[in-house]
Design a protein around this motif. Structure first.
Motif, PDB file in Angstrom:
ATOM      1  N   VAL A  18       0.794  -1.281   0.002  1.00 31.70           N
ATOM      2  CA  VAL A  18       0.032  -0.162   0.000  1.00 31.70           C
ATOM      3  C   VAL A  18       0.848   1.309  -0.062  1.00 31.70           C
ATOM      4  O   VAL A  18       0.581   2.150  -1.017  1.00 31.70           O
ATOM      5  N   LEU A  19       1.788   1.621   0.785  1.00 33.95           N
ATOM      6  CA  LEU A  19       2.861   2.634   1.018  1.00 33.95           C
ATOM      7  C   LEU A  19       3.435   2.767  -0.232  1.00 33.95           C
ATOM      8  O   LEU A  19       3.420   3.855  -0.752  1.00 33.95           O
ATOM      9  N   PRO A  20       4.134   1.678  -1.044  1.00 32.72           N
ATOM     10  CA  PRO A  20       4.764   2.229  -2.265  1.00 32.72           C
ATOM     11  C   PRO A  20       3.654   2.323  -3.266  1.00 32.72           C
ATOM     12  O   PRO A  20       4.116   3.115  -4.070  1.00 32.72           O
ATOM     13  N   LEU A  21       2.554   2.072  -3.213  1.00 32.93           N
ATOM     14  CA  LEU A  21       1.577   2.351  -4.162  1.00 32.93           C
ATOM     15  C   LEU A  21       1.261   3.875  -3.860  1.00 32.93           C
ATOM     16  O   LEU A  21       0.909   4.562  -5.014  1.00 32.93           O
ATOM     17  N   LYS A  22       1.316   4.346  -2.896  1.00 33.27           N
ATOM     18  CA  LYS A  22       0.932   5.670  -2.560  1.00 33.27           C
ATOM     19  C   LYS A  22       1.961   6.681  -2.738  1.00 33.27           C
ATOM     20  O   LYS A  22       2.045   7.904  -2.801  1.00 33.27           O
ATOM     21  N   GLY A  23       3.183   6.154  -2.894  1.00 31.14           N
ATOM     22  CA  GLY A  23       4.495   6.982  -3.125  1.00 31.14           C
ATOM     23  C   GLY A  23       5.123   7.061  -2.169  1.00 31.14           C
ATOM     24  O   GLY A  23       6.034   7.877  -2.042  1.00 31.14           O
ATOM     25  N   ALA A  24       5.066   6.580  -0.885  1.00 35.87           N
ATOM     26  CA  ALA A  24       5.677   6.968   0.349  1.00 35.87           C
ATOM     27  C   ALA A  24       7.017   6.100   0.449  1.00 35.87           C
ATOM     28  O   ALA A  24       7.580   6.151   1.615  1.00 35.87           O
ATOM     29  N   GLY A  25       7.131   4.964  -0.424  1.00 38.56           N
ATOM     30  CA  GLY A  25       8.322   4.042   0.031  1.00 38.56           C
ATOM     31  C   GLY A  25       8.022   3.033   0.808  1.00 38.56           C
ATOM     32  O   GLY A  25       7.164   3.113   1.383  1.00 38.56           O
ATOM     33  N   VAL A  26       8.890   2.000   0.766  1.00 44.51           N
ATOM     34  CA  VAL A  26       8.740   0.782   1.462  1.00 44.51           C
ATOM     35  C   VAL A  26       8.540   1.309   2.944  1.00 44.51           C
ATOM     36  O   VAL A  26       9.658   1.758   3.512  1.00 44.51           O
ATOM     37  N   GLY A  27       7.696   0.785   3.715  1.00 47.52           N
ATOM     38  CA  GLY A  27       7.429   0.824   5.133  1.00 47.52           C
ATOM     39  C   GLY A  27       7.427   2.205   5.619  1.00 47.52           C
ATOM     40  O   GLY A  27       7.222   2.742   6.537  1.00 47.52           O
ATOM     41  N   GLY A  28       7.054   3.260   4.555  1.00 46.45           N
ATOM     42  CA  GLY A  28       6.882   4.719   4.808  1.00 46.45           C
ATOM     43  C   GLY A  28       7.980   5.302   5.349  1.00 46.45           C
ATOM     44  O   GLY A  28       8.125   6.220   5.897  1.00 46.45           O
ATOM     45  N   GLY A  29       9.095   4.665   5.003  1.00 49.68           N
ATOM     46  CA  GLY A  29      10.698   5.287   5.799  1.00 49.68           C
ATOM     47  C   GLY A  29      11.030   4.393   6.869  1.00 49.68           C
ATOM     48  O   GLY A  29      12.016   4.725   7.416  1.00 49.68           O
ATOM     49  N   PHE A  30      10.149   3.597   7.590  1.00 52.31           N
ATOM     50  CA  PHE A  30      10.418   2.854   8.909  1.00 52.31           C
ATOM     51  C   PHE A  30      10.997   3.996   9.754  1.00 52.31           C
ATOM     52  O   PHE A  30      12.213   3.696  10.191  1.00 52.31           O
ATOM     53  N   HIS A  31      10.365   4.823  10.123  1.00 49.70           N
ATOM     54  CA  HIS A  31      10.529   5.563  11.225  1.00 49.70           C
ATOM     55  C   HIS A  31      10.718   4.718  12.761  1.00 49.70           C
ATOM     56  O   HIS A  31       9.620   4.086  12.893  1.00 49.70           O
ATOM     57  N   LEU A  32      11.803   4.412  13.130  1.00 47.40           N
ATOM     58  CA  LEU A  32      12.110   3.840  14.171  1.00 47.40           C
ATOM     59  C   LEU A  32      11.266   3.947  15.470  1.00 47.40           C
ATOM     60  O   LEU A  32      10.977   3.201  16.163  1.00 47.40           O
TER      61      LEU A  32
END
Length: 66
Positions: A18-32
């Motif tokens: 979902v996030l890559p399809l929305k253009g946010a990148g894998v994991g939305g950047g994986f904010h720790l």
């Protein structure tokens, strides 16, 4: 075990589809800071869903038995 799988599987689909399809990148950047919160939320949701499902099965089996 099934509850955890059902809780974590949607999270993985959200991160890797979902996030890559929305253009946010894998994991939305994986904010720790958000990683344990997201995993914990989905694990608790899956466990709760498994408890509700097993309770419903118990009620149905009890009403079917003579």
């Amino acid at each position: 075990m099934g509850g955890l799988v059902f809780g974590i599987a949607p999270l993985l689909v959200y991160w890797f589809v979902v996030l890559p399809l929305k253009g946010a990148g894998v994991g939305g950047g994986f904010h720790l800071a958000m990683l344990p919160i997201e995993v914990g939320f989905h694990a608790i949701f899956g466990i709760g869903l498994a408890i509700i499902f097993r309770s419903g099965l118990g009620l149905v089996q009890r009403s079917v038995m003579p």
